[in-house]
Design an enzyme around this catalytic site. Structure first.
Site, PDB file in Angstrom:
ATOM      1  N   GLU A   1       0.803  -1.224   0.000  1.00  0.00           N
ATOM      2  CA  GLU A   1       0.000   0.000   0.000  1.00  0.00           C
ATOM      3  C   GLU A   1       0.836   1.274   0.000  1.00  0.00           C
ATOM      4  O   GLU A   1       0.542   2.210  -0.738  1.00  0.00           O
ATOM      5  CB  GLU A   1      -0.966   0.016   1.203  1.00  0.00           C
ATOM      6  CG  GLU A   1      -2.165  -0.905   1.056  1.00  0.00           C
ATOM      7  CD  GLU A   1      -1.866  -2.352   1.425  1.00  0.00           C
ATOM      8  OE1 GLU A   1      -0.746  -2.625   1.914  1.00  0.00           O
ATOM      9  OE2 GLU A   1      -2.744  -3.205   1.232  1.00  0.00           O
TER      10      GLU A   1
ATOM     11  N   HIS B   1     -10.687  -4.484  10.494  1.00  0.00           N
ATOM     12  CA  HIS B   1     -11.264  -4.387   9.155  1.00  0.00           C
ATOM     13  C   HIS B   1     -12.569  -3.593   9.136  1.00  0.00           C
ATOM     14  O   HIS B   1     -13.364  -3.735   8.227  1.00  0.00           O
ATOM     15  CB  HIS B   1     -11.513  -5.787   8.576  1.00  0.00           C
ATOM     16  CG  HIS B   1     -10.264  -6.490   8.162  1.00  0.00           C
ATOM     17  ND1 HIS B   1      -9.315  -6.925   9.061  1.00  0.00           N
ATOM     18  CD2 HIS B   1      -9.781  -6.817   6.934  1.00  0.00           C
ATOM     19  CE1 HIS B   1      -8.319  -7.502   8.398  1.00  0.00           C
ATOM     20  NE2 HIS B   1      -8.572  -7.448   7.121  1.00  0.00           N
TER      21      HIS B   1
END
Ligand SMILES: Cc1ncc(C[n+]2csc(CCOP(=O)(O)OP(=O)(O)O)c2C)c(N)n1
Ligand SMILES: [Mg+2]
Lengths: 342, 329
Positions: free
Chosen positions: B61, B130
């Site tokens: 990322e 998450h």
């Protein structure tokens, strides 16, 4: 270890024949650019002491051959990006010394209108993409500039500089992976000056070298004497040719040295005076190149002196400009936050 | 003419239309190409546009966010997908320090036309790592625009606007909404929604409820229940969080004199805090009651079904908050 590396096309460049000898004209220009950086920064240090420049200010003195040598190899579409030790890269990319100095003093006429300062300068016009204060962040960004070169098929190459300390950031290796995977035209230039602030290489870097750290991705790397302009140019040419021809990234580890502290506030007590003096005496990039110019290229002392003389007024003019140019208008406070819709 | 489709399809169409319109637009992220997107948002885009423009990245990322920023500096218009915004924390340095600040630091030279998009906030039973809503994190930062749509029509029209915008845009989607269909999708390729404009989704005179993304649906449900008890709530879909449409909020409160803000993230320094500040600074004289924030509980989101439900704002929580500001029940 070295043997394994050489199988992966990782070489030491010392014994390689110089493939790109320099003409007298090019030599004079390169000498001019190196000396301009040095004299400019010596003055910047004075201005810092006088309080005209504030904050962080990282001098490039000692490392001039790297930026200048690589700059001689660039084509108009090529791009450069580096970290906060950026004045040298900017000056040799052709940015106006007045605007660079005025940015250092935080004035309206600075190349970032006084809003960036020493660590954050840019010139779209000269394809200089900064000037980044977050150690290592410029490496994926430079890889993205290379991605854009490939996407636009403009045959450009991006030179992405980082320090030996930056080479320990994880995102550098994320970038290596993508650059190798997608064969991006990027040359990673590790300016190994032996120190990451006060941390010597020995205390901060495991493994034998930095140029071999692309090995896992099959990225060729070389160790280069970064104090030798000619070595920089020769290795730079190999690297840039490789990247431009579509073969993907290349790593150059430049063995260099910074003469001054990490930034202006660093008294550099982590190394001995003798160590610094030794480098200045035996490896100074400007002296070494001057020697080459007079002995091999038959350039005369008076030609060299003419350059020294020419630089002085350029720097003085930049200093004067940077001292007297007005501060940014308060109305600039809220501008440039977003690009306005056209 | 408006059509019905899911948010997922609307997002895909929005990207496809902009990629057709502008060669420099490309999509990059984990599993976006061959797998058609972890949540199938990029379904078919690889086939349509090829591997040059729909690019599977490694799990990296910080690396690909930075690469996207560099590509944007270099003249392209990247759409960077985070598999979910939870993982954008790996890349947040590049988003804030590189994408958002460089224009300013360069005195206006280094524009960065890039969209970071992906699902944001709680999905269902995926636990604390998450389920994070990043709306207030990104909305905090000058140099960014932050969008979080509710309907499919807005998802498409605002994503198109984000792609055309010359600035870095954070586009916060919601996984639970991907499969929900709305009949408000424009098929006109030139229809884009204005960034920075909220929308009154339901008119009412008694109280204002602000919400964004999936919470707009909950607010609308709450409004229906409240109507049965004689309270007419005005529901504002904020749509954009930065810049926040203060005018729409203030003019609603000028009418209703009461406000409840709803968001699923944590209370401290959240979007609701910003709305409360707005009320103190500019809406004070309109108010007949202190504003009330409905937020997620101030804890990492639990996994257990019952605890998760307790931690996230539910319709009855909104109903209750509205009654509080109305001094009812
Ligand atoms: C992410 C991040 N961590 C730490 C710093 C503070 N810092 C600035 S320069 C530096 C040392 C970097 O050394 P190196 O990469 O070798 O470059 P050099 O200064 O020698 O050119 C550190 C730790 C920073 N700017 N960014
Ligand atoms: Mg160093």
């Amino acid at each position: 270890m070295t043997e394994v590396l050489s199988k992966h096309a990782v070489t030491e460049s010392q014994e390689v024949e110089l493939a790109h000898p320099i003409s007298s004209k090019e030599a004079l220009k390169a000498y001019h650019d190196m000396l301009l950086i040095r004299r400019f920064e010596e003055r910047a240090a004075q201005l810092y002491g006088m309080g005209y420049i504030a904050g962080f200010c990282h001098l490039y003195i000692g490392q001039e051959a790297i930026a200048v040598g690589l700059q001689t190899l660039l084509k108009p579409q090529d791009t450069i990006i580096t970290a906060y030790r950026d004045h040298g890269h900017m000056l040799c990319s052709g940015m106006d010394p007045k605007e660079v100095m005025a940015e250092l003093t935080g004035r309206e006429a600075g190349c970032s209108k006084g809003k960036g300062g020493s660590m954050h300068m840019f010139s779209r016009e000269k394809n200089f993409y900064g000037g980044h204060g977050i150690v290592g962040a410029q490496v994926p960004i430079g890889t993205g500039l290379a991605f854009a070169h490939k996407y636009k098929e403009d045959k450009g190459v991006c030179l992405t500089s980082m320090g030996d300390g930056a080479a320990n950031q994880g995102q550098v290796y994320e970038a290596y992976n993508m650059a190798a995977l997608w064969k991006l035209p990027v040359v990673y230039v590790i300016e190994n000056n032996g120190y990451s602030m006060g941390t010597s290489l020995r205390r901060g870097v495991a493994g034998p070298n930095l140029y071999g750290r692309g090995q896992g991705w099959g990225i060729p790397g070389e160790k280069v004497d970064g104090m030798s302009l000619l070595d920089v140019i020769a290795a730079g040419k190999r690297a840039i040719d490789h990247a431009r021809s579509g073969k993907g990234p290349y790593i150059l580890e430049m063995d260099t040295y910074r003469y001054r502290g990490h930034s202006m506030s660093d008294p550099a007590t982590y190394r001995s005076k003798e160590e610094v003096e030794e480098v200045k005496l035996t490896r100074d990039p400007i002296d070494l190149f001057k020697g080459y110019m007079t002995t091999t290229l038959q350039i005369t002392e008076s030609q060299i002196k003419a350059i020294d003389d020419a630089i002085k007024p350029i720097v003085l003019e930049a200093v004067e400009f940077a001292k007297t140019s007005p501060e940014p208008d308060p109305s600039e406070l809220y501008t440039d936050v977003l690009t306005e819709e056209v | 003419m408006l059509q019905s489709m899911t948010v997922r399809e609307a997002l895909r169409d929005g990207m496809a239309e902009e990629m057709k319109r502008d060669e420099t637009v490309f999509l990059m992220g984990e599993e976006v190409a061959e797998y058609n997107g972890a949540y199938k948002v990029s379904q078919g885009l690889l086939d349509q546009f090829g591997a040059k423009r729909v690019i599977d990245t490694p799990i990296t990322e910080a690396g690909f966010a930075g690469l996207g920023v560099g590509a944007a500096f270099g003249g392209l218009r990247p759409i960077v997908e985070f598999m979910t915004f939870n993982f954008s924390m790996q890349a947040i340095d590049q988003i804030i320090n590189s994408a958002a600040k460089t224009l300013y630091m360069s005195g206006g030279q280094m524009g960065c036309p890039i969209v970071f998009r992906g699902p944001n906030g709680a999905a269902s039973r995926v636990g604390a790592q998450h389920s994070h809503c990043f709306a207030s994190w990104y909305a905090h930062c000058p140099g960014l625009k932050v969008i979080s749509p509710y309907t499919a029509g807005d998802a498409k029209a605002l994503l198109k606007a984000a792609i055309r915008d010359p600035n870095p845009v954070i586009f916060l989607e919601n996984e639970l909404l991907y499969g929900v269909a709305f009949d408000d999708v424009s098929m006109d390729v030139d229809d884009i929604a204005p960034i920075g404009k909220a929308l009154v989704r339901r008119e009412g005179k008694d109280v204002t409820i602000t919400a964004f993304s999936i919470m707009v649906g909950k607010a609308l449900q709450a409004a229906e229940l409240l109507a049965e008890e004689g309270i007419e709530a005005e529901v504002i879909d904020l749509r954009t969080l930065r810049p926040l449409d203060r005018d729409t909020i203030l003019s609603s409160v000028a009418k209703t004199n009461r406000i409840v803000s709803v968001e699923e993230s944590w209370p401290f320094a959240g979007i609701g805090s910003e709305i409360a500040a707005l009320m103190m600074e500019e809406g004070f004289d309109y108010l007949d009651a202190p504003c009330v924030r409905v937020t997620g509980a101030d804890i990492p989101l639990p996994y257990a079904a019952n605890l998760e439900a307790l931690a996230l704002p539910q319709v009855p929580d909104i109903v209750e908050a509205v009654k509080r500001v109305c001094y009812r029940g």
